[in-house]
Design an enzyme around this catalytic site. Structure first.
Site, PDB file in Angstrom:
ATOM      1  N   THR A 132     -19.010  38.479  -2.391  1.00 31.99           N
ATOM      2  CA  THR A 132     -20.190  39.342  -2.525  1.00 31.99           C
ATOM      3  C   THR A 132     -21.193  39.177  -1.377  1.00 31.99           C
ATOM      4  O   THR A 132     -22.247  39.825  -1.388  1.00 31.99           O
ATOM      5  CB  THR A 132     -20.893  39.076  -3.876  1.00 31.99           C
ATOM      6  OG1 THR A 132     -20.987  37.659  -4.056  1.00 31.99           O
ATOM      7  CG2 THR A 132     -20.118  39.674  -5.028  1.00 31.99           C
ATOM      8  N   HIS A 174      -6.642  35.844  37.832  1.00 28.79           N
ATOM      9  CA  HIS A 174      -7.660  35.841  38.899  1.00 28.79           C
ATOM     10  C   HIS A 174      -7.830  37.268  39.411  1.00 28.79           C
ATOM     11  O   HIS A 174      -6.849  37.972  39.550  1.00 28.79           O
ATOM     12  CB  HIS A 174      -7.211  34.931  40.037  1.00 28.79           C
ATOM     13  CG  HIS A 174      -8.120  34.993  41.226  1.00 28.79           C
ATOM     14  ND1 HIS A 174      -9.329  34.329  41.259  1.00 28.79           N
ATOM     15  CD2 HIS A 174      -8.013  35.666  42.409  1.00 28.79           C
ATOM     16  CE1 HIS A 174      -9.918  34.572  42.424  1.00 28.79           C
ATOM     17  NE2 HIS A 174      -9.143  35.399  43.127  1.00 28.79           N
TER      18      HIS A 174
END
Ligand code: NAI
Length: 453
Positions: A139, A439
């Site tokens: 809840t 890279h």
């Protein structure tokens, strides 16, 4: 009769429902508002939609730094909010479809546990009563509104907003006072600062960012001071009026004028009014007590997500929901709370996982802590004029295992999952060195850092 009744259709509930249905459990989800919960409707997704627009606007404002001329860039806040609504609608609809395709029944009503009859639980939702062999309580949580004089009245009048109302506001406040410099406070301060509000963050601690590593939090503070946000740290809010917030600050009573106030001082688990007392589910400080796979003190009843008060993050909720379902269907599982990444979607972003330099000190761990500038990354330099981002790596000296990684800078939110795997799998510095990182990227600095620690 259902094998599983889930109270709440947020990240914990809807994800658990999918896993449970896939695992062969007939599943009912009862949600009183909209599927997706706070995350999708008034949290993660709407804020990220707003912040993305602000980021584009910020890039436009600083485009000349990159050789691009975009004079007269402007932002239409109402259009940003309309787009946010479209994004939310699309994603909430997507969850509805997932539930449908998974054969999961969804009821739109408030759920209240009625009691237990032998092995069967009864849950009332609207005018109907449903029976289930298991319960999963998801809840969630709601914004805390502490008893500061005038604060609740401000929420009623609309002067004070919580995370819920602030996202639907279509006008831009001239002066926004933000109470709380945690995650919500900083993300919203960032947005409204970008779009032109004069923002004051009032924080009772001497730092922003809650448990964020203190060095990283200080860099974040410096960035936002530079952007023009006013910070009052170590300030105690004593009252909220109709156009101001009063605080005790640096030994004086200071009035911060505002035409809008955001209350972002934490959240409380939603445990009231759902009938926990009818089956004696144990709570502690308002949250349901659970173990690492979501079991409560009552056999057949599990809880996952913010309602257990442990981590209050959507991604933790997903994982907790899964662990609970695995436990129900007899698969061994446990959530590792030591390796949960956390992100603050400011600009620059902050992302963290594991121990911080502050927690290793507090725990007395024999750890090595090193910070590396993101300027070691070619991509970072290419994309961030004047950027001051860092990555901080924390290892244990004895085994050289990665205990924590903390970053401030571009893409930190997308990079941190790799670091979370290092912490979760207790990788050693030498293990990480052997991985090939792409890279040119910002994440390369983590690998490079492993040669400097
Ligand atoms: P928070 O716990 O992050 O920050 C609340 C801040 O309010 C703290 O710095 C606290 O010292 C300060 N505070 C408390 N009472 C105060 C008072 N009376 N006056 C001034 N300052 C006061 O809570 P926040 O920002 O409301 O966020 C709630 C939850 O939602 C958090 O658990 C957070 O992790 C989660 N969240 C996560 C996001 C993300 O993952 N990017 C985004 C937004 C929320």
């Amino acid at each position: 009769m259902y094998e599983l009744i889930i109270l709440g259709g947020g990240p914990a509930g809807y994800n658990a429902a999918e896993r449970a249905a896939a695992g062969g459990l007939s599943t009912l989800v009862i949600e009183e508002r909209a599927l997706g919960g706070v995350c999708l409707n008034e949290g993660c997704i709407p804020t990220k939609t707003l912040l993305y627009s602000a980021k584009i606007f910020d890039y436009a404002k600083h485009s000349e730094d990159y050789g691009v001329k975009l004079p007269n860039a402007s932002i239409d806040h109402a259009a940003v909010v309309a787009r946010k609504d479209k994004v939310v609608k699309q994603l909430v609809g997507g969850i509805g479809m997932k539930m449908k395709h998974g054969g999961i029944t969804v009821v739109n009503a408030h759920a209240e546990i009625q009691g237990r009859n032998g092995d069967v639980f009864t849950v009332k939702a609207g005018d109907e009563t449903y029976e289930g062999r298991r319960l999963l309580i998801c809840t969630g949580s709601s914004a805390a509104v502490p008893p500061i004089p005038g604060l609740r009245e401000g929420v009623t009048s609309g002067f004070v907003k919580t995370n819920r109302e602030i996202l639907d506001m279509t006008t831009v406040p001239k002066e926004l006072a933000v109470i709380g410099g945690g995650v919500i406070g900083m993300e919203m301060a960032s947005y409204f600062n970008s779009i032109g509000s004069k923002v004051t963050v009032i924080e009772m601690m001497d730092h922003i960012g809650g448990p964020t590593d203190s060095e990283i939090a200080a860099i974040l503070l410096k960035n936002y001071r530079k952007k023009g946000v006013n910070f009052m740290l170590g300030a105690k809010v004593t009252g909220v009026g109709t156009n101001s917030v009063t605080c005790e600050y640096e030994g004086k009573t200071v009035e911060v004028s505002a035409d809008c106030v955001l209350c972002a001082v934490g959240r409380r688990a939603n445990t009231a009014g759902i009938g926990l007392e009818n089956i004696n589910v144990l709570t502690e400080r308002g949250a349901i007590v659970t173990n690492e796979c979501g079991r409560t003190n009552i056999g057949g009843v599990w809880a996952a997500g913010d309602v257990n008060g442990k981590s209050m993050l959507a991604h933790t909720a997903y994982r907790e929901g899964e662990a609970a379902v695995n436990d129900m269907i007899g698969k061994k599982d446990a959530v590792n709370y030591d390796a949960i990444p956390a992100v603050i979607y400011t600009n620059p972003e902050v992302a963290s996982v594991g121990e911080t330099s502050d927690t290793v000190k507090a725990k007395g761990l024999d750890a090595k802590v090193e910070s590396f500038t993101l300027r070691y990354s070619g991509r970072y330099v290419a994309e961030n004029e004047g950027g001051d981002g860092i990555v901080k790596i924390i290892i244990d000296k004895a085994h050289r295992r990665v205990l924590g990684v903390h970053m401030i800078g571009t893409y930190a939110s997308e990079i941190i999952y790799g670091a979370a795997m290092m912490v979760e799998k207790q990788m050693r510095v030498e293990d990480v060195r052997n991985f090939v990182f792409p890279h040119p990227t910002v994440c390369e600095v983590i690998r490079e850092g492993m040669f400097g620690i």
